[in-house]
Design a protein around this motif. Structure first.
Motif: not given
Length: 399
Positions: A123-125, A204-207, A220-223
């Motif tokens: 789903l992600d890296f 990026a604020a999400m990561y 706390r990363c995601g999105g």
């Protein structure tokens, strides 16, 4: 595992003639926009569209003959993948790339075109990296990290080396951070050439993995971010150890900042930037006071943005500037209503792009209709003028 300035110089010599030396240009328009004196290094002009070529080629060149025969595997959202695939094909090294679900189609197809085998997994890296490690263990491939590798970092450092050679007057570099390879290598080179240069990172604020690690916090990363090229949940250990003492500050930017960066590169510089590639400009737009009057270098580190997403971003920027405005009008559903509204808008020079009738919403009277009229305007003042005229003509208006 550390990387020295000599490692960067060796990488430069190793890849010379095989990777483009991308141009550095002073941007009068971006300087006027931001208040800083802005130089841009156009790494989107590499053959594969991003800065990743230097690190990929340097790392592949360090493989032994036996390792070249076994082939390499990597996890990547696209730019490292394309660079590794392209130079792997040139050197005769088999390449397998694991990409996360949701990777832009342009990056998937670009990687396949360069001859790599593409596996979509995770789903992600992080999920893609786990699968790449599994393939390494089962198939005997050499794992080539996109950033957590001394050979990669040294290769990426050639970017900073070239930048300072071409624009020695720079006072600061603003560089996006994902895994950290580009900023670590470039900081080594830049500080060696000009010790007082200031290094700023952009996340990026999400990561915000680098900045949170710096604070001693679990990331706390995601999105889903438009800057998927730097959507990394954990910065690499190798680049973090190198870059942490060299970076003055890490600026965390919101999605709108990256979108504006992409849009301004397209409209002012007439060049294509992906979300992560526009990170440096995003930081200047979000923090103008920090850089006003300073000689700043931005690494436009990638241009591999999906064409549909580029169109969406450009249109969203028109909305932000009130050059595309939707006027919602609740009125009677009778002959001539549309013509009169169009007459008001057209009479003031507004260009009607689209009209949507809604007669079925239950909050609309049975004998009425709701009209959504999408109008192209000159600017915010023009949009407000049209809105006032509609209200003065008796139309109940919402935007």
């Amino acid at each position: 595992m550390s990387v020295t300035f000599q490692d960067v110089l060796d990488a430069r010599d190793r890849i010379a003639g095989q990777v483009d030396r991308t141009p550095v240009r002073h941007s009068r328009k971006l300087s006027e926009l931001t208040g800083a004196e802005v130089w841009v290094k156009f790494d989107n002009l590499h053959f594969t569209g991003s800065f990743k070529e230097r690190g990929a080629l340097n790392r592949l060149s360090l493989l032994t003959a036996e390792e070249r025969q076994r082939g390499v595997v990597a996890a990547s959202a696209g730019n490292h993948a394309q660079a590794l695939a392209y130079h792997g094909a040139r050197l005769g090294v088999p390449v397998t790339i694991v990409m996360p679900e949701g990777t832009p189609f342009t990056k998937i197809e670009g990687t396949r075109r360069h001859g790599a085998k593409v596996v979509i997994h995770g789903l992600d890296f992080s999920g893609s990296t786990e699968e790449a490690h599994r393939l390494r263990d089962e198939e005997g491939f050499v794992f080539v990290s996109a950033f957590d590798d001394a050979g990669i970092v040294a290769g990426q450092g050639v970017c900073g080396l070239e930048f300072l050679e071409d624009a020695p007057e720079l006072e600061a570099l603003v560089i996006p951070i994902g895994g950290g390879g580009l900023i670590a290598g470039s900081a080594i080179a830049a500080k060696a050439l000009k010790p007082d240069i200031r290094i700023f990172g952009v996340e990026a604020a999400m990561y915000p993995s680098f900045s949170m690690r710096r604070q001693g916090l679990a990331p706390r990363c995601g999105g889903q971010t438009i800057a998927e090229g730097i959507a990394i949940k954990a910065v690499g250990d190798v680049p973090y150890a190198i870059a942490e003492p060299l970076i003055e500050e890490v600026l965390v930017c919101e999605e709108a900042d990256f979108e504006r960066g992409v849009a301004y590169f397209a409209t002012l510089e007439k060049t294509v930037a992906e979300g992560a590639g526009a990170g440096g400009l995003a930081a200047l737009l979000a923090h103008p006071d920090k850089f006003r009057g300073m000689k700043v270098g931005l690494v436009l580190c990638g241009g591999n943005i999906d064409a549909r997403m580029l169109a969406v971003v450009l249109n969203r920027e028109l909305v932000r500037q009130k050059r595309l405005v939707t006027y919602r009008i609740l009125g009677d559903d009778r002959p001539g209503m549309m013509a009169r509204m169009a007459g008001v808008i057209g009479g003031l020079g507004g260009n009607i792009i689209e009209i949507i009738h809604d007669r079925l919403s239950l909050d609309v009277p049975a004998k009425g209709a709701e009209f959504d009229i999408l109008v192209e305007t000159r600017d915010g003042a023009h949009a407000d003028e049209i809105g006032r005229a509609l209200e003065e003509n008796g139309y109940a208006l919402r935007r």
